[in-house]
Design an enzyme around this catalytic site. Structure first.
Site, PDB file in Angstrom:
ATOM      1  N   MET A  13       2.745  -9.045   0.839  1.00 22.28           N
ATOM      2  CA  MET A  13       4.179  -9.151   1.176  1.00 22.28           C
ATOM      3  C   MET A  13       4.996  -8.361   0.159  1.00 22.28           C
ATOM      4  SD  MET A  13       4.474 -13.173   2.075  1.00 22.28           S
ATOM      5  CE  MET A  13       3.178 -14.053   2.970  1.00 22.28           C
TER       6      MET A  13
ATOM      7  N   HIS B  49      -3.659  -8.340   5.687  1.00 22.08           N
ATOM      8  CA  HIS B  49      -2.535  -8.576   6.601  1.00 22.08           C
ATOM      9  C   HIS B  49      -1.287  -8.084   5.871  1.00 22.08           C
ATOM     10  CE1 HIS B  49       0.287 -11.756   8.637  1.00 22.08           C
ATOM     11  NE2 HIS B  49       0.543 -10.532   9.037  1.00 22.08           N
TER      12      HIS B  49
ATOM     13  N   MET C  12       2.380  -7.460   5.415  1.00 19.74           N
ATOM     14  CA  MET C  12       3.742  -7.803   5.831  1.00 19.74           C
ATOM     15  C   MET C  12       4.671  -6.971   4.953  1.00 19.74           C
ATOM     16  SD  MET C  12       2.950 -11.843   6.241  1.00 19.74           S
ATOM     17  CE  MET C  12       1.460 -11.649   5.282  1.00 19.74           C
TER      18      MET C  12
ATOM     19  N   HIS D 264      -8.714 -13.478   4.089  1.00 18.34           N
ATOM     20  CA  HIS D 264      -7.471 -12.966   4.682  1.00 18.34           C
ATOM     21  C   HIS D 264      -6.473 -12.768   3.542  1.00 18.34           C
ATOM     22  CE1 HIS D 264      -4.342 -12.842   7.913  1.00 18.34           C
ATOM     23  NE2 HIS D 264      -3.582 -13.386   6.986  1.00 18.34           N
TER      24      HIS D 264
ATOM     25  N   SER E  65      -6.988 -17.798   4.120  1.00 22.39           N
ATOM     26  CA  SER E  65      -5.879 -17.042   3.533  1.00 22.39           C
ATOM     27  C   SER E  65      -5.658 -17.591   2.135  1.00 22.39           C
ATOM     28  CB  SER E  65      -4.613 -17.233   4.371  1.00 22.39           C
ATOM     29  OG  SER E  65      -3.476 -17.012   3.551  1.00 22.39           O
TER      30      SER E  65
ATOM     31  N   ASP F 247      -2.727 -16.478  13.270  1.00 30.43           N
ATOM     32  CA  ASP F 247      -2.303 -16.693  11.881  1.00 30.43           C
ATOM     33  C   ASP F 247      -1.051 -17.552  11.813  1.00 30.43           C
ATOM     34  OD1 ASP F 247      -2.082 -16.512   9.158  1.00 30.43           O
ATOM     35  OD2 ASP F 247      -1.352 -14.447   9.134  1.00 30.43           O
TER      36      ASP F 247
HETATM   37  C1  DX5 Z   1       2.041 -16.315   6.626  1.00 28.93           C
HETATM   38  C2  DX5 Z   1       0.693 -15.748   6.350  1.00 28.93           C
HETATM   39  C3  DX5 Z   1      -0.435 -16.644   6.641  1.00 28.93           C
HETATM   40  C4  DX5 Z   1      -0.444 -17.899   5.824  1.00 28.93           C
HETATM   41  C5  DX5 Z   1      -0.946 -18.982   6.694  1.00 28.93           C
HETATM   42  O1  DX5 Z   1       2.979 -15.302   6.611  1.00 28.93           O
HETATM   43  O2  DX5 Z   1       0.487 -14.575   7.078  1.00 28.93           O
HETATM   44  O3  DX5 Z   1      -1.688 -15.984   6.538  1.00 28.93           O
HETATM   45  O4  DX5 Z   1      -1.238 -17.875   4.687  1.00 28.93           O
HETATM   46  O5  DX5 Z   1      -0.800 -20.183   6.033  1.00 28.93           O
HETATM   47  P1  DX5 Z   1      -0.844 -21.552   6.856  1.00 28.93           P
HETATM   48  O6  DX5 Z   1      -2.229 -21.709   7.362  1.00 28.93           O
HETATM   49  O7  DX5 Z   1      -0.484 -22.566   5.830  1.00 28.93           O
HETATM   50  O8  DX5 Z   1       0.184 -21.448   7.943  1.00 28.93           O
HETATM   51 ZN    ZN Z   2      -1.519 -13.739   7.144  1.00 23.05          ZN
END
Ligand code: DX5
Ligand code: ZN
Length: 318
Positions: free
Chosen positions: A40, A69, A71, A36, A11, A177
């Site tokens: 947001m 992903h 959000m 990934h 990510s 995730d």
């Molecule tokens: C959080 C994201 C994740 C994030 C994970 O909302 O969806 O993909 O980047 O980061 P770590 O591995 O630091 O929890």
């Molecule tokens: Zn994510």
């Protein structure tokens, strides 16, 4: 050695956003199986990142799959743009307040994989209406919005049941995730997670990204193999540490003898920065921290016979 089962996808949320394309290439060169992309909107989650325009410009960094992903509160409104941006899989949240089925159908009709992500406090039953349409279930093991949070094990318990919500459990994927690290990767493996997302752990200064990815895969695969052998999920071993660094044959031999003595051992390509004297291709043997005393007592003398090629580095598995 068998091919790794678990895939790791980087990510880029905590990467240097000022040099994003370079960071993406770095992660892919280091062995990230995919990218990934955390989108947001400052509404569904209290954070804002980037959108389809940036993803489209990043697309040429590699041929590996792009996992979006989303959000965002209105995935349906922007879906054409994410499809056009070249995302291979598109996952949005089951908690959104709009019709979900048409958007899943649109993703699939475009020949992409469709997924739903589920927040830690949302019950799995929320996925029930979409069973026939899911190529991916993404189990969130942190509250979405930020990297660097702690893995929520209660939410992680959904990883196993998640497979049952896939349209085709054999080809569909369970993603995990949030908070994935050396401690939680083995747990994800015991529950047969297919893809784990690694965020903040990869972007800390001084991290050997390639080694970190190898380690996460090795721990995940170990967890999975143990669970398969036991016929069900097994408790993870907790912290692992680097017991020895050896040439390939020596490492495999030592691992076999450790296993024969009842001490679990994982062999993987060594972290180069930590062993500057080692030629490329040196392997490290990891064992659970709890077994260190017994292993040292039993195999300490043997390690000495490897001379400079072998040393124990307690704590390196942390
Ligand atoms: C959080 C994201 C994740 C994030 C994970 O909302 O969806 O993909 O980047 O980061 P770590 O591995 O630091 O929890
Ligand atoms: Zn994510």
């Amino acid at each position: 050695m068998t091919a790794p089962r678990m895939q790791v996808t980087a990510s880029i949320l905590d990467a240097d956003m000022g040099t994003l394309a370079r960071e993406c290439r770095r992660a892919l060169r280091a062995g990230s199986d995919r990218l990934h992309l955390d989108v947001m909107d400052g509404h569904f989650v209290p954070n804002i990142t980037f959108g389809p325009t940036v993803i489209k410009r990043l697309r040429p960094v590699g041929t590996q799959p792009f996992d979006a992903h989303l959000m965002i509160s209105e995935p349906g409104r922007y879906m054409d743009q994410f499809i056009d941006a070249g995302c291979d899989t598109i996952t949005f949240h089951v908690e959104v307040d709009e019709p979900i089925e048409p958007t899943l159908l649109k993703i699939r009709r475009a020949g992409r994989k469709a997924g739903l992500a589920i927040k830690p406090k949302t019950p799995m039953s929320a996925l029930e209406p979409y069973r026939e349409l899911l190529d991916i279930v993404m189990v969130m093991t942190v509250e979405p919005g930020f990297g660097g949070q702690k893995f929520i094990y209660d939410a992680g318990a959904k990883i196993g049941p998640a497979r049952g919500y896939l349209a085709d459990p054999a080809t569909g994927e369970v993603h995990v995730d949030g908070g994935v690290n050396r401690g939680s990767a083995e747990f994800c493996g015991t529950l047969a997670a297919d893809v784990v997302i690694a965020g903040s752990i990869l972007w800390k200064p001084g991290v050997d990204v390639a080694h970190e990815i190898r380690l996460i895969k090795a721990l995940g695969d170990r967890g999975h193999a143990d669970a398969v052998r036991a016929g069900g999920p097994t408790p993870p071993h907790g912290e692992w540490l680097r017991f020895a660094v050896l040439p390939v044959a020596g490492a495999r031999g030592l691992a076999a003898r450790l296993e024969a003595a009842g001490i679990p051992a994982i062999v993987l390509e060594a972290e180069h920065a930590a062993v500057p004297a080692q030629p490329r291709g040196a392997m490290e043997v990891l064992i659970p921290a709890d077994d260190e005393k017994v292993a040292s007592a039993r195999f300490g003398d043997e390690l000495a016979t490897y001379g400079s090629a072998a040393f124990a580095a307690p704590g390196a598995g942390r």
